[in-house]
Design a protein around this motif. Structure first.
Motif, short mmCIF file in Angstrom:
data_model
loop_
_atom_site.label_atom_id
_atom_site.label_comp_id
_atom_site.label_asym_id
_atom_site.label_seq_id
_atom_site.Cartn_x
_atom_site.Cartn_y
_atom_site.Cartn_z
N VAL A 201 0.72 -1.22 -0.09
CA VAL A 201 0.41 -0.28 0.19
C VAL A 201 1.11 1.20 0.50
N ILE A 202 1.92 1.39 0.66
CA ILE A 202 2.83 2.94 0.44
C ILE A 202 3.29 2.61 0.06
N GLU A 203 4.07 1.58 -0.93
CA GLU A 203 5.18 1.27 -2.06
C GLU A 203 4.15 2.15 -3.49
N GLU A 204 2.85 2.06 -3.26
CA GLU A 204 1.61 2.50 -4.51
C GLU A 204 1.26 4.00 -4.62
N LYS A 205 0.91 4.43 -2.89
CA LYS A 205 1.09 5.93 -2.10
C LYS A 205 2.05 6.95 -2.78
N GLN A 206 3.25 6.25 -1.81
CA GLN A 206 4.77 7.04 -2.52
C GLN A 206 4.91 7.56 -3.85
N SER A 207 4.75 6.23 -4.27
CA SER A 207 4.91 6.89 -6.26
C SER A 207 3.74 7.23 -6.77
N ARG A 208 2.98 7.51 -5.86
CA ARG A 208 1.56 8.15 -6.70
C ARG A 208 1.55 6.90 -7.43
N LEU A 209 1.06 5.59 -7.27
CA LEU A 209 0.79 4.84 -8.32
C LEU A 209 -0.33 5.17 -8.24
N VAL A 210 -1.34 4.82 -6.68
CA VAL A 210 -3.32 4.41 -6.40
C VAL A 210 -3.31 5.78 -7.04
N GLU A 211 -2.78 7.04 -7.13
CA GLU A 211 -4.02 8.33 -8.10
C GLU A 211 -3.99 7.16 -9.16
N ILE A 212 -3.21 6.50 -10.15
CA ILE A 212 -3.65 6.40 -11.24
C ILE A 212 -4.10 5.03 -11.54
N ILE A 213 -4.44 4.39 -10.85
CA ILE A 213 -4.50 3.14 -9.63
C ILE A 213 -6.54 3.81 -10.15
N ALA A 214 -6.80 4.39 -8.60
CA ALA A 214 -7.91 4.82 -8.85
C ALA A 214 -8.24 5.40 -10.21
N THR A 215 -8.07 5.65 -10.92
CA THR A 215 -9.11 5.88 -11.99
C THR A 215 -9.65 5.00 -12.71
N ALA A 216 -9.27 3.37 -12.29
CA ALA A 216 -10.02 2.54 -13.14
C ALA A 216 -10.58 1.79 -12.15
N VAL A 217 -9.90 2.10 -10.39
CA VAL A 217 -10.48 0.46 -9.73
C VAL A 217 -11.36 1.33 -8.39
N PRO A 218 -11.67 1.29 -8.41
CA PRO A 218 -12.75 1.67 -6.80
C PRO A 218 -11.47 1.58 -5.67
N LEU A 219 -11.53 2.22 -5.05
CA LEU A 219 -10.71 1.89 -4.04
C LEU A 219 -11.62 0.96 -2.73
N ARG A 220 -12.13 0.85 -2.46
CA ARG A 220 -13.37 -0.45 -2.06
C ARG A 220 -13.08 -1.60 -2.94
N GLN A 221 -12.86 -1.33 -4.06
CA GLN A 221 -12.22 -2.93 -4.69
C GLN A 221 -10.84 -3.29 -4.65
N LEU A 222 -9.79 -1.72 -4.86
CA LEU A 222 -8.74 -1.83 -3.68
C LEU A 222 -8.17 -2.80 -3.02
N LEU A 223 -8.49 -2.43 -2.12
CA LEU A 223 -8.73 -2.69 -0.87
C LEU A 223 -9.10 -4.38 -0.82
N ALA A 224 -10.33 -4.36 -1.91
CA ALA A 224 -10.62 -6.25 -0.88
C ALA A 224 -10.11 -7.00 -1.69
N GLY A 225 -8.99 -6.41 -2.85
CA GLY A 225 -8.36 -7.67 -3.75
C GLY A 225 -7.22 -7.51 -2.80
N LYS A 226 -6.57 -7.30 -2.00
CA LYS A 226 -5.35 -7.00 -1.51
C LYS A 226 -5.69 -7.30 -0.06
N ILE A 227 -6.55 -7.57 0.44
CA ILE A 227 -7.17 -8.02 0.80
C ILE A 227 -7.29 -10.34 1.15
N ILE A 228 -8.01 -10.67 -0.04
CA ILE A 228 -8.04 -11.66 -0.84
C ILE A 228 -6.78 -12.29 -1.27
#
Length: 399
Positions: A201-228
Motif C-alpha cells: 500500500v505505501i509503495e503505491e501511495k508513495q510513488s503516486r501509482l495509486v492515483e492512477i489505479i484509483a481512476t480505473a479501480v474503486p478503492l473499495r475493490q482495491l482494498l478487497a483485492g489486497k486483502i484476498i
C-alpha cells in the motif's frame, strides 16, 4: 471495472509468490520444522549406552546390574547397560575420572546399609531410575524370601492405575507444544503477510501509482483485492507448514494422536482464514496512514504489539484464562483449537467462538474500509485514524 478486485488479488498473489525474501523465508521455515521433527524423532529413538562399574566381590551390586541390564533390554527402555568389573573402590573412582565408566554401583552393608550410585558428575536420571527400581526389587525379594513369602504376595493389590475421565488421550505436554506451534504459525502468518500488504500500500501511495489505479479501480475493490490476495498467500503458507508438521509427526511417537491433531489443525485453519481477513484489512489501513516507508514502523506498531501479545499469552494460557481467550478475537484463533485438542471444549463452543470472530472480522473490515479510503489519497505526512475516518467522502477517488 467489474471484478477489479480479482485482478488486484491475482497481482498480489503473483508478486508475493515471486518475492525472493518470502520464498527464502518459507524454505527456511520448512527446513526448521523438518529438522526439529527429525531431531525429536532421533532423540526419542536412540539407545543410550552406560558403562557401570562394580567392584569385584560386591555380589549384590553385580547381580543388580545384570538384572537391570536384562530389564532394560526386555522392556525396550532405550537404555543399554554394560557391567564393568574393577578390582577395588579406588579403581572404580579412577574409571569414573577417566570416563571409562559412567557410574559406579556399590551395595550397602547389612539391613540398614544404603546403596550408592556414584558418578564423576551427577549420574544420568534415566540410569538412576532404572538402577533404583532394580535394587528395590532385589532387596524386597531377599527380605520376602527370608520371611518365607514372595514379593508378589507382599505387593498384591497395590497396583495403581491412572484414568482420565474426559477420555482425551492427548498428553498435557503435547497440548502445550501444540499451543506454541499454533501461536507461532499465527504470528508468522499475521506479521509476515500483514507487513507485505502494508508495504504494498505505501509503495503505491508513495510513488503516486495509486492515483492512477484509483481512476480505473474503486478503492473499495482495491482494498478487497489486497486483502484476498494476502489472505490466500498467508493461508497457503500455513497449510504448507502445517502439512509438513503433520507428515513429520507421523514418523514419530505422536502418530497415535494424529487424528486429534489433524482435527485441531483444521479448526486452526478455519479460524485463521476468518481472522486474518481482519488483520490484513488493518495492515492495509496502517499502510494508507503512512506517507513514506519510514512511517510504517509507527503506523504498524499497535498491530505488532497486539499480535505479539496474542502470541505470548495464548500458548502459555491455561485453565480459566484459556477458556476466556478462546472467545476473544484474535486470541481465539489459537486458543479455541488448543482447547479442541485438549478435549475440554464442547461441540458447540468452536462454532460460537467462530461466529464471534466472524462478527469481529466484519466490523474490522467495515472500519478499515472507511479509514483506508479516507487516508489513501492524503499526502504530506502521517495521517491519524481520526483524520482518516472524518475525511470528506468527496475527496476519496473511486469510492
Amino acid at each position: 471495472m467489474k471484478n477489479a478486485w480479482m485482478l488486484v488479488a491475482t497481482r498480489e498473489i503473483v508478486v508475493r509468490a515471486l518475492n525472493k525474501g518470502f520464498l527464502i523465508g518459507l524454505v527456511v521455515n520448512v527446513v526448521m520444522i523438518g529438522g526439529l521433527i527429525g531431531f525429536t524423532s532421533y532423540m526419542d529413538g536412540r539407545t543410550e549406552s552406560f558403562d557401570v562399574a562394580v567392584v569385584a566381590g560386591d555380589g549384590p551390586a553385580a547381580t543388580a546390574l545384570e538384572s537391570a541390564a536384562g530389564t532394560a533390554a526386555s522392556d525396550d527402555q532405550d537404555i543399554e547397560l554394560n557391567v564393568v568389573r574393577v578390582d577395588s573402590a579406588a579403581a572404580a573412582e579412577a574409571a569414573l575420572e577417566d570416563e571409562s565408566a559412567d557410574a559406579w554401583l556399590s551395595s550397602g552393608d547389612g539391613e540398614a546399609g544404603g546403596w550408592t550410585l556414584s558418578g564423576w558428575r551427577e549420574p544420568d536420571n534415566d540410569l538412576a531410575a532404572l538402577v533404583e527400581s532394580t535394587v528395590r526389587d532385589q532387596v524386597m525379594a531377599g527380605r520376602a524370601d527370608a520371611a518365607g513369602t514372595t514379593v508378589d504376595a507382599l505387593t498384591a493389590g497395590s497396583d495403581v492405575e491412572t484414568e482420565r475421565l474426559d477420555g482425551n488421550p492427548v498428553d498435557p505436554q503435547i497440548v502445550f507444544v501444540a499451543g506454541f506451534v499454533l501461536a507461532f504459525l499465527f504470528f508468522m502468518g499475521a506479521v509476515g503477510s500483514g507487513s507485505m500488504i502494508a508495504g504494498s500500500v505505501i509503495e503505491e501511495k508513495q510513488s503516486r501509482l495509486v492515483e492512477i489505479i484509483a481512476t480505473a479501480v474503486p478503492l473499495r475493490q482495491l482494498l478487497a483485492g489486497k486483502i484476498i490476495g494476502s489472505s490466500v498467500i498467508a493461508l497457503a503458507q500455513n497449510l504448507l507448514l502445517a502439512g509438513v508438521g503433520l507428515i513429520g509427526a507421523s514418523f514419530t511417537d505422536l502418530s497415535a494422536i494424529l487424528p486429534a491433531m489433524s482435527a485441531t489443525m483444521i479448526w486452526f485453519v478455519v479460524f485463521f482464514t476468518v481472522g486474518f481477513v481482519a488483520v490484513a484489512a488493518l495492515y492495509a489501513v496502517a499502510g494508507s496512514l503512512a506517507s513514506r516507508t519510514e512511517d510504517l514502523q509507527y503506523t504498524t506498531s499497535p498491530l505488532m504489539m497486539l499480535i505479539l501479545g496474542v502470541y505470548v499469552v495464548t500458548f502459555s494460557a491455561d485453565g480459566m484464562l484459556e477458556r476466556v481467550l478462546s472467545y476473544i478475537p484474535p486470541a481465539s484463533i489459537v486458543s479455541m483449537p488448543v482447547r479442541v485438542l485438549n478435549g475440554d471444549a464442547l461441540w458447540w463452543e468452536p462454532l460460537v467462538s467462530l461466529l464471534i470472530l466472524l462478527l469481529a472480522t466484519l466490523g474490522a473490515v467495515l472500519l478499515s474500509e472507511r479509514a483506508y479510503r479516507g487516508a489513501l489519497m492524503q499526502t504530506g505526512g502521517r495521517v491519524s485514524w481520526k483524520a482518516a475516518m472524518t475525511a470528506d467522502r468527496g475527496t476519496t477517488l473511486g469510492a
